[in-house]
Design a protein around this motif. Structure first.
Motif, PDB file in Angstrom:
ATOM      1  N   SER A  92      18.042  15.800 -50.667  1.00  0.00           N
ATOM      2  CA  SER A  92      16.931  16.616 -50.176  1.00  0.00           C
ATOM      3  C   SER A  92      15.608  16.250 -50.842  1.00  0.00           C
ATOM      4  O   SER A  92      14.538  16.459 -50.269  1.00  0.00           O
ATOM      5  CB  SER A  92      17.213  18.108 -50.404  1.00  0.00           C
ATOM      6  OG  SER A  92      17.977  18.629 -49.357  1.00  0.00           O
ATOM      7  N   LEU A 103      15.891  21.711 -46.108  1.00  0.00           N
ATOM      8  CA  LEU A 103      17.133  21.807 -45.339  1.00  0.00           C
ATOM      9  C   LEU A 103      17.419  20.550 -44.529  1.00  0.00           C
ATOM     10  O   LEU A 103      18.516  20.400 -43.984  1.00  0.00           O
ATOM     11  CB  LEU A 103      17.104  23.029 -44.425  1.00  0.00           C
ATOM     12  CG  LEU A 103      17.110  24.382 -45.153  1.00  0.00           C
ATOM     13  CD1 LEU A 103      17.194  25.528 -44.151  1.00  0.00           C
ATOM     14  CD2 LEU A 103      18.250  24.477 -46.159  1.00  0.00           C
ATOM     15  N   SER A 104      16.461  19.626 -44.472  1.00  0.00           N
ATOM     16  CA  SER A 104      16.749  18.320 -43.861  1.00  0.00           C
ATOM     17  C   SER A 104      17.942  17.664 -44.532  1.00  0.00           C
ATOM     18  O   SER A 104      18.719  16.942 -43.891  1.00  0.00           O
ATOM     19  CB  SER A 104      15.537  17.393 -43.991  1.00  0.00           C
ATOM     20  OG  SER A 104      14.409  17.913 -43.332  1.00  0.00           O
ATOM     21  N   LEU A 107      21.311  18.455 -42.933  1.00  0.00           N
ATOM     22  CA  LEU A 107      21.524  18.066 -41.543  1.00  0.00           C
ATOM     23  C   LEU A 107      21.908  16.590 -41.453  1.00  0.00           C
ATOM     24  O   LEU A 107      21.738  15.833 -42.417  1.00  0.00           O
ATOM     25  CB  LEU A 107      20.254  18.365 -40.744  1.00  0.00           C
ATOM     26  CG  LEU A 107      19.898  19.865 -40.686  1.00  0.00           C
ATOM     27  CD1 LEU A 107      18.554  20.077 -40.001  1.00  0.00           C
ATOM     28  CD2 LEU A 107      20.986  20.647 -39.965  1.00  0.00           C
ATOM     29  N   PRO A 108      22.418  16.150 -40.288  1.00  0.00           N
ATOM     30  CA  PRO A 108      22.991  14.794 -40.187  1.00  0.00           C
ATOM     31  C   PRO A 108      21.940  13.717 -40.000  1.00  0.00           C
ATOM     32  O   PRO A 108      22.020  12.900 -39.082  1.00  0.00           O
ATOM     33  CB  PRO A 108      23.912  14.916 -38.962  1.00  0.00           C
ATOM     34  CG  PRO A 108      23.234  15.925 -38.099  1.00  0.00           C
ATOM     35  CD  PRO A 108      22.649  16.931 -39.050  1.00  0.00           C
ATOM     36  N   PHE A 109      20.943  13.702 -40.905  1.00  0.00           N
ATOM     37  CA  PHE A 109      19.873  12.718 -40.804  1.00  0.00           C
ATOM     38  C   PHE A 109      20.147  11.483 -41.651  1.00  0.00           C
ATOM     39  O   PHE A 109      19.469  10.470 -41.493  1.00  0.00           O
ATOM     40  CB  PHE A 109      18.542  13.348 -41.230  1.00  0.00           C
ATOM     41  CG  PHE A 109      18.131  14.533 -40.401  1.00  0.00           C
ATOM     42  CD1 PHE A 109      18.531  14.669 -39.089  1.00  0.00           C
ATOM     43  CD2 PHE A 109      17.337  15.524 -40.955  1.00  0.00           C
ATOM     44  CE1 PHE A 109      18.146  15.764 -38.327  1.00  0.00           C
ATOM     45  CE2 PHE A 109      16.942  16.626 -40.202  1.00  0.00           C
ATOM     46  CZ  PHE A 109      17.347  16.743 -38.880  1.00  0.00           C
ATOM     47  N   ARG A 164      24.794  17.639 -51.074  1.00  0.00           N
ATOM     48  CA  ARG A 164      24.550  18.799 -50.259  1.00  0.00           C
ATOM     49  C   ARG A 164      25.677  19.807 -50.389  1.00  0.00           C
ATOM     50  O   ARG A 164      26.811  19.408 -50.600  1.00  0.00           O
ATOM     51  CB  ARG A 164      24.314  18.407 -48.805  1.00  0.00           C
ATOM     52  CG  ARG A 164      25.523  17.834 -48.084  1.00  0.00           C
ATOM     53  CD  ARG A 164      25.258  17.508 -46.621  1.00  0.00           C
ATOM     54  NE  ARG A 164      24.292  16.427 -46.507  1.00  0.00           N
ATOM     55  CZ  ARG A 164      24.316  15.556 -45.487  1.00  0.00           C
ATOM     56  NH1 ARG A 164      25.301  15.609 -44.593  1.00  0.00           N
ATOM     57  NH2 ARG A 164      23.391  14.630 -45.378  1.00  0.00           N
TER      58      ARG A 164
END
Length: 319
Positions: A92, A103-104, A107-109, A164
């Motif tokens: 993060s 919160l990125s 997520l599946p980035f 995460r």
């Protein structure tokens, strides 16, 4: 306060927690015999012991333990220059310093664990003395965690944190994660494996049950997480109040200390967005020894400093 689902998993199967011998201090003496850490390298165990032996003296002097996140090499370099006690690297941080919300990282980035290893190349070479902790995504189904922790150790990290983390999820989605083999218990198992290896363990806990589970798994430093940090341009707008955070931090600290009276307790996130808020929290609960500062140590100072600097230049007149 959110109602977090009870984890579904083999949490009761953790190795025995560290034994303590009471001395004059509130912390006691930790037995670091190699036989208590079956997978530990002597140099790793010695390093962890050195880190933890410094903390009681610092706390006894009334000096808080302060950890900070680093999403860039320059952040880490000047956190060390400022006197930080620990530096934490997880995925993060990269998103935050790229102008995206924290919160990125959930997520599946990107591959969270691969990002941490990549960030190590930037951060570890510029940090000279302060120990650096890796955020490990323990729910990653494509990593064999015992092998991955060896990679973390060989890369030069001194310890691990659970990020995460599914602890930031709640409701049906969190419950479904727990029910389908992607729950918080995997994060606790990762901390237990790190304990056996002698790595420093500094996990996030979001409630009393999680704090107790992490203490049983051998966590050295437990961080009471109050949720996404508020303030700034990409901070949360919804969070616990400072008063609610005091209650939750105290409950987490009490739960951890019932298992391990020597655990170091820090707090992080939510409304604890600056020095004044941090002082408000620290002055009220008992048995809390400092903070993990992430957005408030890196993102917010950058936002404020760059904005102010540009504004000052714009005040320069041509006439």
């Amino acid at each position: 306060m959110k109602n977090t689902p009870k984890p579904v998993g083999p949490i009761e199967n953790f190795p025995k927690q560290i034994k303590f011998e009471s001395k004059q201090s509130n912390f006691g003496s930790i037995d670091y015999s190699l036989n208590l850490f079956p997978d530990a390298k002597p140099e790793t165990l010695q390093r962890t012991q050195g880190i933890l032996e410094q903390s009681p003296n610092q706390i006894a002097k009334g000096i808080s333990i302060l950890g900070a996140g680093a999403g860039t090499g320059i952040s880490a370099k000047f956190e060390e220059a400022g006197g930080i006690d620990l530096i934490i690297v997880y995925n993060s941080r990269r998103f935050r310093m790229a102008g995206r919300g924290s919160l990125s990282g959930l997520l599946p980035f990107a591959d969270a664990n691969a990002v941490v290893l990549d960030m190590a190349n930037e951060v570890l070479p510029v940090v000279k003395k302060v120990h650096v902790v890796a955020g490990v995504c323990a729910t990653d189904p494509f990593r064999r965690m015992d092998y991955f922790l060896r990679t973390i150790e060989a890369t030069g990290f001194s310890g691990v944190q659970n990020f995460r983390t599914v602890g930031l999820f709640d409701g049906n989605f969190r419950q479904n994660l727990e029910e389908t083999g992607m729950g918080y218990y995997l994060e606790v198992e990762m901390i237990a494996k790190a304990h056996e290896m002698g790595l420093l363990r500094t996990p996030y806990a979001f409630n009393e049950d999680e704090a107790a589970d992490m203490a049983k798994a051998g966590a050295d430093i437990i961080v009471a997480h109050m949720g996404l940090t508020t303030s700034g341009t990409i901070g949360a707008k919804t969070s616990l109040s400072l008063e609610e955070s005091v209650v939750l931090v105290q409950n987490i600290a009490d739960s951890a200390h019932r298992v391990n009276p020597n655990a170091i307790l820090l707090c992080h996130g939510g409304p604890i967005s600056g020095p004044a808020e941090a002082e408000f929290i620290l002055k009220r609960p008992n048995g809390v020894h400092g903070f993990y500062r992430v957005s408030s140590m890196e993102r917010l100072p950058v936002e404020q400093a760059i904005t102010s600097n540009v504004q000052q230049y714009k005040l320069i007149s041509l006439h």
